[in-house]
Design a protein around this motif. Structure first.
Motif, PDB file in Angstrom:
ATOM      1  N   ALA A  27      24.871 -75.092  -3.174  1.00  0.00           N
ATOM      2  CA  ALA A  27      25.328 -75.826  -4.354  1.00  0.00           C
ATOM      3  C   ALA A  27      24.146 -76.425  -5.109  1.00  0.00           C
ATOM      4  O   ALA A  27      24.103 -76.390  -6.347  1.00  0.00           O
ATOM      5  N   PHE A  28      23.155 -76.953  -4.384  1.00  0.00           N
ATOM      6  CA  PHE A  28      21.963 -77.512  -5.014  1.00  0.00           C
ATOM      7  C   PHE A  28      21.184 -76.423  -5.760  1.00  0.00           C
ATOM      8  O   PHE A  28      20.804 -76.602  -6.918  1.00  0.00           O
ATOM      9  N   ILE A  29      20.948 -75.298  -5.113  1.00  0.00           N
ATOM     10  CA  ILE A  29      20.200 -74.200  -5.732  1.00  0.00           C
ATOM     11  C   ILE A  29      20.913 -73.694  -6.985  1.00  0.00           C
ATOM     12  O   ILE A  29      20.285 -73.449  -8.018  1.00  0.00           O
ATOM     13  N   LEU A  30      22.218 -73.562  -6.925  1.00  0.00           N
ATOM     14  CA  LEU A  30      22.971 -73.137  -8.114  1.00  0.00           C
ATOM     15  C   LEU A  30      22.820 -74.155  -9.244  1.00  0.00           C
ATOM     16  O   LEU A  30      22.687 -73.781 -10.412  1.00  0.00           O
ATOM     17  N   GLY A  31      22.825 -75.456  -8.916  1.00  0.00           N
ATOM     18  CA  GLY A  31      22.618 -76.480  -9.928  1.00  0.00           C
ATOM     19  C   GLY A  31      21.229 -76.401 -10.540  1.00  0.00           C
ATOM     20  O   GLY A  31      21.058 -76.560 -11.757  1.00  0.00           O
ATOM     21  N   VAL A  32      20.214 -76.143  -9.719  1.00  0.00           N
ATOM     22  CA  VAL A  32      18.845 -75.970 -10.231  1.00  0.00           C
ATOM     23  C   VAL A  32      18.784 -74.794 -11.183  1.00  0.00           C
ATOM     24  O   VAL A  32      18.253 -74.879 -12.295  1.00  0.00           O
ATOM     25  N   LYS A  33      19.333 -73.663 -10.777  1.00  0.00           N
ATOM     26  CA  LYS A  33      19.316 -72.461 -11.616  1.00  0.00           C
ATOM     27  C   LYS A  33      20.084 -72.667 -12.908  1.00  0.00           C
ATOM     28  O   LYS A  33      19.787 -72.048 -13.922  1.00  0.00           O
ATOM     29  N   ASN A  34      21.080 -73.553 -12.873  1.00  0.00           N
ATOM     30  CA  ASN A  34      21.885 -73.842 -14.049  1.00  0.00           C
ATOM     31  C   ASN A  34      21.263 -74.901 -14.963  1.00  0.00           C
ATOM     32  O   ASN A  34      21.794 -75.228 -16.013  1.00  0.00           O
ATOM     33  N   GLY A  35      20.111 -75.454 -14.553  1.00  0.00           N
ATOM     34  CA  GLY A  35      19.413 -76.447 -15.373  1.00  0.00           C
ATOM     35  C   GLY A  35      19.949 -77.857 -15.245  1.00  0.00           C
ATOM     36  O   GLY A  35      19.581 -78.732 -16.018  1.00  0.00           O
TER      37      GLY A  35
END
Length: 64
Positions: A52-60
């Motif tokens: 979930a954290f990595i997806l948030g990073v990739k999403n800006g």
């Protein structure tokens, strides 16, 4: 890239500095530590928390 268990990694963007957060895969999740203080506390996240954290990073979502 598949990250093997047990080995600490840091971002290639940190160049040759110890001023970075490091992570490693462990069974069932990921551990994170401050590379300047490797003997201090380690924070552990489950696989789902880390994803979930990595997806948030990739999403800006965490851009400064």
């Amino acid at each position: 890239m598949t990250v093997p268990e047990g080995r600490w990694f840091k971002s290639s963007f940190s160049a040759n500095t110890d001023n970075c957060v490091e992570f490693r895969r462990v069974e069932g999740g990921v551990e994170v530590r401050n590379s300047k203080r490797p003997n201090d506390a380690i924070i552990r996240y489950t696989d789902s928390e880390w994803k979930a954290f990595i997806l948030g990073v990739k999403n800006g979502e965490f851009d400064i």
